[in-house]
Design an enzyme around this catalytic site. Structure first.
Site, PDB file in Angstrom:
ATOM      1  N   TYR A 156     -13.804 -54.069  15.074  1.00  0.00           N
ATOM      2  CA  TYR A 156     -14.696 -52.967  14.697  1.00  0.00           C
ATOM      3  C   TYR A 156     -13.875 -51.707  14.421  1.00  0.00           C
ATOM      4  CZ  TYR A 156     -18.896 -49.958  14.913  1.00  0.00           C
ATOM      5  OH  TYR A 156     -19.904 -49.059  14.629  1.00  0.00           O
ATOM      6  N   ILE A 189     -25.439 -43.504  18.685  1.00  0.00           N
ATOM      7  CA  ILE A 189     -26.760 -43.153  18.155  1.00  0.00           C
ATOM      8  C   ILE A 189     -27.775 -44.156  18.690  1.00  0.00           C
ATOM      9  CG2 ILE A 189     -28.083 -42.736  16.031  1.00  0.00           C
ATOM     10  CD1 ILE A 189     -25.547 -40.927  16.395  1.00  0.00           C
TER      11      ILE A 189
HETATM   12  N1  LIG Z   1     -25.738 -46.913  16.523  1.00  0.00           N
HETATM   13  C1  LIG Z   1     -24.553 -46.388  16.768  1.00  0.00           C
HETATM   14  O1  LIG Z   1     -24.269 -45.909  17.879  1.00  0.00           O
HETATM   15  C2  LIG Z   1     -23.486 -46.347  15.689  1.00  0.00           C
HETATM   16  C3  LIG Z   1     -22.345 -45.585  15.918  1.00  0.00           C
HETATM   17  C4  LIG Z   1     -21.367 -45.525  14.944  1.00  0.00           C
HETATM   18  C5  LIG Z   1     -21.525 -46.216  13.758  1.00  0.00           C
HETATM   19  N2  LIG Z   1     -22.645 -46.972  13.566  1.00  0.00           N
HETATM   20  C6  LIG Z   1     -22.743 -47.679  12.297  1.00  0.00           C
HETATM   21  O2  LIG Z   1     -23.938 -47.329  11.655  1.00  0.00           O
HETATM   22  C7  LIG Z   1     -24.362 -48.402  10.813  1.00  0.00           C
HETATM   23  C8  LIG Z   1     -25.817 -48.703  11.103  1.00  0.00           C
HETATM   24  O3  LIG Z   1     -25.927 -49.045  12.460  1.00  0.00           O
HETATM   25  P1  LIG Z   1     -27.298 -48.957  13.276  1.00  0.00           P
HETATM   26  O4  LIG Z   1     -26.965 -48.357  14.568  1.00  0.00           O
HETATM   27  O5  LIG Z   1     -28.386 -48.405  12.444  1.00  0.00           O
HETATM   28  O6  LIG Z   1     -27.494 -50.517  13.531  1.00  0.00           O
HETATM   29  P2  LIG Z   1     -28.783 -51.446  13.447  1.00  0.00           P
HETATM   30  O7  LIG Z   1     -28.354 -52.738  14.041  1.00  0.00           O
HETATM   31  O8  LIG Z   1     -29.950 -50.742  13.983  1.00  0.00           O
HETATM   32  O9  LIG Z   1     -28.981 -51.602  11.871  1.00  0.00           O
HETATM   33  C9  LIG Z   1     -28.065 -52.313  11.093  1.00  0.00           C
HETATM   34  C10 LIG Z   1     -28.820 -52.998   9.973  1.00  0.00           C
HETATM   35  O10 LIG Z   1     -27.855 -53.712   9.190  1.00  0.00           O
HETATM   36  C11 LIG Z   1     -28.374 -54.997   8.908  1.00  0.00           C
HETATM   37  N3  LIG Z   1     -27.281 -55.910   8.652  1.00  0.00           N
HETATM   38  C12 LIG Z   1     -26.488 -56.565   9.551  1.00  0.00           C
HETATM   39  N4  LIG Z   1     -25.610 -57.349   8.908  1.00  0.00           N
HETATM   40  C13 LIG Z   1     -25.839 -57.179   7.588  1.00  0.00           C
HETATM   41  C14 LIG Z   1     -25.248 -57.712   6.415  1.00  0.00           C
HETATM   42  N5  LIG Z   1     -24.264 -58.631   6.484  1.00  0.00           N
HETATM   43  N6  LIG Z   1     -25.716 -57.308   5.214  1.00  0.00           N
HETATM   44  C15 LIG Z   1     -26.729 -56.421   5.142  1.00  0.00           C
HETATM   45  N7  LIG Z   1     -27.337 -55.883   6.202  1.00  0.00           N
HETATM   46  C16 LIG Z   1     -26.896 -56.277   7.416  1.00  0.00           C
HETATM   47  C17 LIG Z   1     -29.190 -55.367  10.133  1.00  0.00           C
HETATM   48  O11 LIG Z   1     -30.139 -56.380   9.835  1.00  0.00           O
HETATM   49  C18 LIG Z   1     -29.814 -54.039  10.504  1.00  0.00           C
HETATM   50  O12 LIG Z   1     -31.060 -53.844   9.867  1.00  0.00           O
HETATM   51  C19 LIG Z   1     -23.394 -49.558  11.090  1.00  0.00           C
HETATM   52  O13 LIG Z   1     -22.406 -49.590  10.093  1.00  0.00           O
HETATM   53  C20 LIG Z   1     -22.782 -49.183  12.420  1.00  0.00           C
HETATM   54  O14 LIG Z   1     -21.502 -49.751  12.603  1.00  0.00           O
HETATM   55  C21 LIG Z   1     -23.629 -47.046  14.488  1.00  0.00           C
END
Ligand SMILES: NC(=O)c1ccc[n+]([C@@H]2O[C@H](COP(=O)([O-])OP(=O)(O)OC[C@H]3O[C@@H](n4cnc5c(N)ncnc54)[C@H](O)[C@@H]3O)[C@@H](O)[C@H]2O)c1
Length: 251
Positions: A156, A189
């Site tokens: 990651y 988040i």
């Molecule tokens: N939530 C956090 O704390 C956080 C922190 C830093 C970065 N992020 C990043 O933010 C982004 C969104 O995360 P989130 O927290 O909303 O997560 P989440 O799991 O709520 O949403 C992610 C979405 O991506 C979809 N997904 C997964 N694999 C996929 C693929 N191969 N192709 C298309 N869609 C796919 C899932 O079905 C889901 O709807 C990610 O890139 C994550 O790494 C999240």
């Protein structure tokens, strides 16, 4: 909600069925853009579209696994076919394999292919349309782990550092073509991705304790940063990894 003045614009959002993606799709629609929502989870993606429609916005759903270059090409084509152009691409889909050993070959490959290669596919396809149009704005979702190390998640962390590097590369490559490319770097988040930690009092206290603002972020707070980066208000901003982390990397 702030209106970022995106009337007549068209946006794509990958991972639009989930926390940050859904909030950003809603924010795009609330600022006047038509939104092509994509995800691998059809029910969730279609629910986001229904939420936008219920608020009077314009949106359509197209299934897209970002790790599949043919599906990414079809997703961008669907946005242009349905709404006539592409102005903003939010390349956000990602996975977090926090509970497994990322040094396992299959886990490593899956993380890199979705979190990094998938962003490259999305950026490449969006840029092809934007180059023909004469401009656009791309925002890639990285993480605080794109700028600082994380002892427990090698894949990651490598993937998100890769997203920041790729963003800087693309910003330079297309700077004179009217395409701005930036990244958003969220702290922790409150979304389905972090739900397990949020529900565990000990883990939650640890996250809140390490965050100067003393709380987890909200998906809408990431959406606001993405919309600003896509708006004309950020017309001289490119190649920037924008931290939205409650101060956690300020130490
Ligand atoms: N939530 C956090 O704390 C956080 C922190 C830093 C970065 N992020 C990043 O933010 C982004 C969104 O995360 P989130 O927290 O909303 O997560 P989440 O799991 O709520 O949403 C992610 C979405 O991506 C979809 N997904 C997964 N694999 C996929 C693929 N191969 N192709 C298309 N869609 C796919 C899932 O079905 C889901 O709807 C990610 O890139 C994550 O790494 C999240």
């Amino acid at each position: 909600m702030i209106n970022y003045g995106l009337d007549g614009k068209v946006a794509t959002v990958t991972g639009g069925g989930g926390g940050i993606g859904r909030a950003t799709a809603l924010a795009f629609a609330g600022s006047g853009a038509a939104v092509l929502v994509s995800d691998v989870n059809d029910a969730d993606g279609e629910e986001t579209v229904a939420m936008i429609a219920a608020l009077g916005g314009r949106a359509a759903y197209k299934r897209c696994n970002v790790a599949d270059p043919a599906e990414v090409k079809a997703m961008v084509a669907a946005a242009v076919e349905r709404f006539g152009r592409l102005d903003c691409a939010f390349n956000n889909a990602g996975i977090n394999s926090v509970t497994v050993d990322e040094y396992d070959d299959a886990v490593w490959d899956r993380s890199i292919s979705i979190n990094l290669t998938g962003v490259m596919y999305c950026m490449r396809e969006a840029a092809e349309v934007m180059l023909q149009q004469g401009g656009g704005a791309i925002v890639n979702t990285a993480s605080i782990n794109g700028l600082v190390g994380n002892p427990s998640q090698p894949a990651y962390t490598a993937a998100k550092h890769g997203v920041v590097g790729l963003t800087r590369h693309a910003a330079l490559r297309w700077a004179k073509c009217g395409i701005r490319v930036n990244a958003v770097c969220p702290g922790v988040i409150e979304t389905p991705m972090s739900a397990q930690a949020a529900a565990d009092p000990q883990a939650r206290a640890m996250i809140e304790g390490m965050t100067p603002m003393g709380r987890m972020g909200r998906p809408e707070e990431i959406a606001a940063a993405v919309l600003w980066l896509c708006s004309d208000a950020a017309s001289f901003v490119t190649g920037h990894p924008l931290l939205v982390d409650g101060g956690v990397t300020a130490y």
